[in-house]
Design a protein around this motif. Structure first.
Motif, PDB file in Angstrom:
ATOM      1  N   ASN A 160       0.917  -1.357  -0.142  1.00  0.00           N
ATOM      2  CA  ASN A 160      -0.108  -0.131  -0.037  1.00  0.00           C
ATOM      3  C   ASN A 160       0.946   1.108  -0.141  1.00  0.00           C
ATOM      4  OD1 ASN A 160      -1.876   1.973   0.298  1.00  0.00           O
ATOM      5  ND2 ASN A 160      -2.625   1.279   2.259  1.00  0.00           N
ATOM      6  N   LYS A 161       0.925   1.854  -0.987  1.00  0.00           N
ATOM      7  CA  LYS A 161       1.916   3.092  -1.349  1.00  0.00           C
ATOM      8  C   LYS A 161       1.495   4.101  -0.195  1.00  0.00           C
ATOM      9  CE  LYS A 161       2.741   2.399  -6.144  1.00  0.00           C
ATOM     10  NZ  LYS A 161       2.762   3.094  -7.278  1.00  0.00           N
ATOM     11  N   GLU A 162       0.282   4.529   0.010  1.00  0.00           N
ATOM     12  CA  GLU A 162      -0.035   5.570   0.888  1.00  0.00           C
ATOM     13  C   GLU A 162       0.165   5.019   2.386  1.00  0.00           C
ATOM     14  OE1 GLU A 162      -4.472   6.104   0.462  1.00  0.00           O
ATOM     15  OE2 GLU A 162      -4.056   6.961  -1.454  1.00  0.00           O
ATOM     16  N   ALA A 163       0.572   3.919   2.760  1.00  0.00           N
ATOM     17  CA  ALA A 163       0.942   3.713   3.843  1.00  0.00           C
ATOM     18  C   ALA A 163       2.486   3.725   4.326  1.00  0.00           C
ATOM     19  CB  ALA A 163       0.723   1.963   4.411  1.00  0.00           C
ATOM     20  N   TRP A 164       3.098   4.122   3.408  1.00  0.00           N
ATOM     21  CA  TRP A 164       4.654   4.192   3.556  1.00  0.00           C
ATOM     22  C   TRP A 164       4.913   5.897   3.954  1.00  0.00           C
ATOM     23  CZ3 TRP A 164       8.830   0.717   2.886  1.00  0.00           C
ATOM     24  CH2 TRP A 164       8.362  -0.628   2.331  1.00  0.00           C
ATOM     25  N   ARG A 165       4.878   5.693   5.365  1.00  0.00           N
ATOM     26  CA  ARG A 165       4.972   7.018   5.835  1.00  0.00           C
ATOM     27  C   ARG A 165       6.220   7.149   7.098  1.00  0.00           C
ATOM     28  NH1 ARG A 165      -0.401   7.331   5.632  1.00  0.00           N
ATOM     29  NH2 ARG A 165      -0.596   7.304   7.927  1.00  0.00           N
ATOM     30  N   PRO A 166       7.427   6.791   6.801  1.00  0.00           N
ATOM     31  CA  PRO A 166       8.098   6.285   5.796  1.00  0.00           C
ATOM     32  C   PRO A 166       8.158   4.907   5.464  1.00  0.00           C
ATOM     33  CG  PRO A 166       9.739   6.647   7.307  1.00  0.00           C
ATOM     34  CD  PRO A 166       8.492   7.183   8.024  1.00  0.00           C
ATOM     35  N   LEU A 167       7.519   4.255   6.673  1.00  0.00           N
ATOM     36  CA  LEU A 167       7.397   2.699   6.495  1.00  0.00           C
ATOM     37  C   LEU A 167       6.000   2.338   6.840  1.00  0.00           C
ATOM     38  CD1 LEU A 167      10.548   1.506   8.387  1.00  0.00           C
ATOM     39  CD2 LEU A 167      10.033   1.159   5.934  1.00  0.00           C
ATOM     40  N   PRO A 168       5.488   1.334   6.228  1.00  0.00           N
ATOM     41  CA  PRO A 168       4.075   0.738   6.942  1.00  0.00           C
ATOM     42  C   PRO A 168       3.992   0.420   8.362  1.00  0.00           C
ATOM     43  CG  PRO A 168       4.905  -0.967   5.416  1.00  0.00           C
ATOM     44  CD  PRO A 168       6.007   0.251   5.403  1.00  0.00           C
ATOM     45  N   THR A 169       3.140   1.186   9.131  1.00  0.00           N
ATOM     46  CA  THR A 169       3.096   1.044  10.569  1.00  0.00           C
ATOM     47  C   THR A 169       1.752   0.863  11.156  1.00  0.00           C
ATOM     48  OG1 THR A 169       3.056   3.365  10.994  1.00  0.00           O
ATOM     49  CG2 THR A 169       5.159   2.315  10.913  1.00  0.00           C
ATOM     50  N   GLY A 170       1.696   0.544  12.290  1.00  0.00           N
ATOM     51  CA  GLY A 170       0.222   0.653  12.913  1.00  0.00           C
ATOM     52  C   GLY A 170      -0.212  -0.572  13.391  1.00  0.00           C
ATOM     53  N   ASP A 171       0.432  -2.003  13.098  1.00  0.00           N
ATOM     54  CA  ASP A 171      -0.378  -3.133  13.377  1.00  0.00           C
ATOM     55  C   ASP A 171       0.500  -4.107  14.264  1.00  0.00           C
ATOM     56  OD1 ASP A 171      -2.504  -3.153  11.479  1.00  0.00           O
ATOM     57  OD2 ASP A 171      -1.394  -4.205   9.895  1.00  0.00           O
ATOM     58  N   GLY A 172       1.232  -3.264  14.846  1.00  0.00           N
ATOM     59  CA  GLY A 172       2.133  -3.913  16.418  1.00  0.00           C
ATOM     60  C   GLY A 172       2.981  -5.070  16.162  1.00  0.00           C
ATOM     61  N   GLN A 173       3.310  -5.181  14.759  1.00  0.00           N
ATOM     62  CA  GLN A 173       4.327  -6.154  14.714  1.00  0.00           C
ATOM     63  C   GLN A 173       5.623  -5.736  14.645  1.00  0.00           C
ATOM     64  OE1 GLN A 173       2.937  -6.648  10.598  1.00  0.00           O
ATOM     65  NE2 GLN A 173       1.266  -8.175  11.040  1.00  0.00           N
ATOM     66  N   THR A 174       6.575  -6.709  14.901  1.00  0.00           N
ATOM     67  CA  THR A 174       8.012  -6.281  15.114  1.00  0.00           C
ATOM     68  C   THR A 174       9.143  -6.776  14.244  1.00  0.00           C
ATOM     69  OG1 THR A 174       7.806  -6.402  17.596  1.00  0.00           O
ATOM     70  CG2 THR A 174      10.117  -6.251  16.580  1.00  0.00           C
ATOM     71  N   LEU A 175       9.640  -5.846  13.512  1.00  0.00           N
ATOM     72  CA  LEU A 175      10.833  -6.390  12.484  1.00  0.00           C
ATOM     73  C   LEU A 175      11.885  -5.886  12.800  1.00  0.00           C
ATOM     74  CD1 LEU A 175      11.178  -7.474   9.302  1.00  0.00           C
ATOM     75  CD2 LEU A 175      10.849  -5.273   8.601  1.00  0.00           C
ATOM     76  N   SER A 176      13.044  -6.845  12.580  1.00  0.00           N
ATOM     77  CA  SER A 176      14.433  -6.440  13.098  1.00  0.00           C
ATOM     78  C   SER A 176      15.426  -6.697  11.998  1.00  0.00           C
ATOM     79  CB  SER A 176      14.813  -7.078  14.470  1.00  0.00           C
ATOM     80  OG  SER A 176      13.887  -6.699  15.487  1.00  0.00           O
ATOM     81  N   LEU A 177      16.435  -5.873  11.854  1.00  0.00           N
ATOM     82  CA  LEU A 177      17.395  -6.102  10.711  1.00  0.00           C
ATOM     83  C   LEU A 177      18.594  -5.867  11.563  1.00  0.00           C
ATOM     84  CD1 LEU A 177      15.506  -4.734   7.641  1.00  0.00           C
ATOM     85  CD2 LEU A 177      15.712  -7.136   8.299  1.00  0.00           C
ATOM     86  N   ARG A 178      19.556  -6.791  11.327  1.00  0.00           N
ATOM     87  CA  ARG A 178      20.970  -6.167  11.672  1.00  0.00           C
ATOM     88  C   ARG A 178      22.132  -6.658  10.882  1.00  0.00           C
ATOM     89  NH1 ARG A 178      25.170  -7.104  15.477  1.00  0.00           N
ATOM     90  NH2 ARG A 178      25.552  -5.122  17.024  1.00  0.00           N
TER      91      ARG A 178
END
Length: 859
Positions: free
Chosen positions: A478-496
């Motif tokens: 959903n392009k409109e949800a990228w502000r700057p990333l799609p957020t709001g659903d409480g999921q956790t994403l980690s990259l390192r």
């Protein structure tokens, strides 16, 4: 012509109002014969900053209005302008008169506006406090009222801080660059603080002078050792509160008639006061019969049992109020937790005889309240369904105070909102028997970024980590949800990612869905990781590489080798490497029994090790596989994950592998087995327990005591097939910058990192450990932008290789101080200074004073 001159003359008499200040309303008198006129025009002139039409309306006069000259209309208009306090000069005159029409001119001189306030005699921090209180912004009209108010507020501010003789002088001077603007020079002379020289009590027999003095928290004698850490300044407001505290203490001990008969305050030339307090203690009373009236939902004996006050107990008004309303299990909460939002309990003295007081508890139950609407406010980023699925208060259900409190706790645990500002507001409607619940939330940033780089050992070391704690997978496309990333659903994403070139590389990815399927609080998690560690030229080895993990050859927090306290150049050796690839999948479930604070978590993980000439573990060459299963039972009831005040957190875990040695028909006692054969499949069972309890020590819920106990045991199925990787590493800050691959790193402040881990053949071999901790915490700030608290700690722990050597009382002790800072974008950081009291055999410098840095964890 003569008639007009007379009228104009009379209006000149009216203009005498300009001779009076705002504080002295003019007394207007007239001479001459009154005559009626109709106002044809009202003109406002003068040096004006406001619209003339608006200023004309302030007079109360209107075009077309009939007025009498001389008369009350004109004098009332003048008085109104003075009452507004905005003008320093007011004149009303008649420009001309035509027949019965009169043309009025109102001349106004507006009071000057503020260009700037200059404070003299104050510190910068004091100026900031004062400025916020007096609230005089640039451009504000400077009126005598505002000047007097500023002087009063400044004096009150410093009186509250013990400067009882503060003098304030405010001088007004013109601003040469801005017409009708002024500077205010505020000179403050705080004088010295007024302190208490002597504090004496009269009439007291039950409590000694020292005891009564302890009841007074803010009013204490100077020069007394017992008051070294207590305030000695005299502040009237605090003093009056302390007098109330004395009477409350008497009331709590049965002296319900106690009161202050007199108190005298004598000022001394040395800026101190002498205080004498006279007390009439009265008689001591006891609880008599307690009866209940008006109660239909719960029987009287049951309510008395919940009250926990017996006949013959010392009469304690504070305890009575706590047991009725304030405690978690208070009697009134029985009703509040059962929908009776409108209920009330009023204790009434029905009989006082000798030293006994009989009470009648008059209960008004009212009707049960049903929740009508649940309103969510303040969620600017988090989607509403994420919030509503955590609510324990839903429309159509009976109001339940305990569920309201639990909902606040659940919303705090999400981490998306400021826990200090979650404010549920009940909006009752007694006529309908309903209540609306409005949850006011304040979003806080909780995504975290790790970006670091440096040069050491002849190489560049860098790491990049991103953790998004309120991610939304369903909105990726959903392009409109990228502000700057799609957020709001409480999921956790980690990259390192972490690297220092060819010598060490590490990459990891993890994802957590807290509500798998969106209908039940079942969590799903998955993680992937890959690390590559190469060796160094054998020409750079120095002594025993594991004689002391931090005193000889070890690994820095970046994951590359170093020697003692200095770095040496490194060269890649293709004959040495360790490569690890892993994946894990987990599933968690919130339980409803024994209560719904319990959670069950299970995880399956797989690791593959590729080692070549890697001398630092029991296994040095070949490939090894680790297929393990973990189960954890936990109970978490803490109220706030950032600054916990109440609750507890207990975890019991078991991680195990299949017992391959029981069915693979391999003799692992044979010395002919290679590493690849012996450790093709790793086997072990690992037991862990952690428990912490939090208890507030003051009524403000700020000073908090944390007590923690933890321990672990690593077992094996075959003593000849012990795991070469799974260990407990104890000591230091508890951070494992270099991955020990399966080993669990436990901090024990006051000692060097890993210094409490036993060695076998020069290799770390901690298979059992236990640790005890006490920590006293106090918050410095609890704002959404930063949570900061200080702490003092005492702890003890140790680790052992074999169960036969285990001694739960043979612990290494330490104590110290520290601070924790939580910044939403960086997470938790801190620094501790700890002192280790016990020497470590073979490591004489491991104990003593040590600084420890903490990143991303909490003890």
């Amino acid at each position: 012509m003569l008639k007009r001159i007379v009228v104009v003359y009379l209006f000149l008499i009216f203009s005498f109002a300009s001779l009076f200040s705002q504080e002295e309303s003019p007394v207007i008198s007239y001479s001459g014969k009154p005559k009626e006129y109709i106002i044809a025009e009202i003109k406002v002139t003068g040096d004006l900053n406001n619209d003339p039409n608006i200023l004309a309306n302030l007079s109360g006069l209107k075009v077309g209005q009939k007025i009498t000259v001389p008369g009350e209309e004109i004098s009332d208009a003048v008085k109104k302008y003075w009452e507004y306090g905005l003008f320093s000069d007011v004149k009303i005159s008649a420009e001309k008169i035509e027949g019965n029409k009169i043309y009025l001119n109102i001349y106004l001189q507006e009071r000057p506006r503020l260009s700037e306030i200059n404070f003299i005699g104050l510190k910068k921090s004091e100026i900031e406090d004062i400025s916020s209180k007096i609230s005089m912004m640039k451009g504000t009209q400077v009126t005598p009222y505002l000047v007097d108010r500023a002087e009063r507020y400044i004096k009150e501010h410093f009186v509250q801080k013990g400067f009882y003789n503060t003098e304030v002088t405010i001088v007004q001077r013109d601003d040469p660059d801005n017409p009708n603007h002024v500077f205010l020079d505020v000179e403050v002379d705080k004088k010295e603080k007024v302190k208490v020289r002597s504090l004496r009590f009269e009439g007291n027999e039950v409590f000694s002078d020292n005891k009564l003095n302890r009841f007074m928290k803010k009013t204490n004698e100077k020069g007394k050792l017992k008051n070294f850490f207590r305030t000695k300044k005299f502040v009237q407001e605090e003093y009056e509160n302390d007098l109330k505290s004395i009477i409350e203490k008497y009331n709590e001990n049965g002296y319900r008639d106690a009161y202050v008969v007199y108190d005298s305050i004598s000022k001394n030339p040395d800026n101190t006061v002498d205080i004498v307090i006279g007390i009439d203690e009265g008689n001591k009373y006891y609880f008599g019969n307690i009866t209940w009236v008006g109660n239909t939902v719960y029987p009287g004996p049951y309510l008395s049992e919940k009250l926990r006050i017996q006949k013959g107990d010392v009469f304690n008004q504070t305890l009575l109020e706590e047991r009725l309303y304030m405690d978690d299990d208070a009697v009134h909460n029985l009703y509040m937790n059962n929908g009776y939002l409108f209920s009330n309990i009023e204790p009434v003295d029905v009989r006082v005889y000798n030293d006994t007081v009989d009470l009648e508890m008059r209960v008004y139950e009212g009707q049960q309240a049903t929740i009508d609407k649940v309103i969510i406010k303040g969620n600017t980023k988090t989607h509403e369904h994420v919030i509503r699925r955590e609510l324990r208060t839903k429309p159509g259900e009976l109001f339940d105070k305990s569920e309201l409190i639990r909902t606040v706790r659940e919303l705090s645990q999400l981490g998306h909102f400021d826990p200090e500002n979650i404010n549920p507001v009940p909006i009752p409607d007694p006529d309908k028997g309903t209540v609306d619940l409005e949850y006011n939330l304040v979003e806080k940033a909780n995504d975290q970024i790790e970006l670091s780089g440096g040069w050491g050992g002849g190489m560049f070391v860098g790491s990049l980590g991103l953790k998004f704690t309120n991610f939304s997978v369903r909105n990726i496309f959903n392009k409109e949800a990228w502000r700057p990333l799609p957020t709001g659903d409480g999921q956790t994403l980690s990259l390192r990612a972490q690297t220092n070139g060819k010598y060490y590389q590490s990459y990891s990815f993890s994802f957590v869905e807290p509500w798998l399927g969106g209908k039940k609080p079942n969590s799903f998690s998955v993680s992937l990781y890959r690390s590559i560690q190469t060796g160094t030229s054998s020409g750079y080895y120095y002594g025993n590489p594991y004689s002391n993990i931090y005193g000889g050859y070890g690994y820095s927090s970046y994951g590359y080798p170093y020697y003692g306290s200095y770095y040496s150049p490194l060269e890649e050796d293709p004959d040495e490497h360790m490569k690890v690839t892993g994946v894990s999948v987990g599933f968690g479930k919130r339980l409803s029994w024994p209560d719904d604070f319990f959670q069950f978590y299970t995880q399956a993980s797989y690791q593959r090790y590729d080692l070549k000439n890697w001398i630092y573990f029991l296994m040095q060459n070949g490939n090894s596989n680790n297929l393990s299963f973990k189960v954890m039972l936990s109970r978490n009831s803490i109220d706030n994950p950032l600054y916990t005040r109440t609750g507890s957190n207990f975890t019991l875990g078991l991680e195990l592998t299949p017992p391959y040695s029981y069915f693979d028909d391999i003799d692992y006692s044979s010395e002919d087995l290679s590493d690849s054969e012996r450790y093709k499949w790793i086997e072990y069972h690992k037991w862990t327990f952690k428990g912490s309890v939090f208890k507030p020590l003051d009524n403000a819920l700020k000073l908090v005591l944390m007590a923690k106990v933890e321990g672990g045991f690593l077992g094996y199925y075959d003593e000849n097939k012990k795991s070469p990787f799974e260990k407990f590493v104890l000591g230091g800050d508890g951070m494992s910058g270099y991955s020990y691959y399966g080993s669990e790193t436990i901090g024990l402040r006051g000692y060097e990192n890993a210094s409490l881990t036993p060695l076998t053949d020069g290799r770390q071999d901690g298979n059992i450990y236990n640790k005890l901790s006490l920590e006293l915490r106090y918050p410095l700030t609890l704002q959404p932008s930063a949570t900061v608290y200080g702490l003092v700690f005492a702890e003890a722990g140790n680790s052992w290789s074999e169960f036969r050597d285990y001694n739960p009382f043979g612990l290494k002790r330490s104590a110290g101080v520290g601070v924790r800072i939580f910044l939403p974008i960086f997470g938790l950081m801190g620094i501790d200074w700890g002192y280790g009291f016990d020497e470590i055999p073979g490591s004489p410098d491991a104990n003593g004073g040590n600084f420890h840095f903490v990143i991303g964890q909490s003890f």
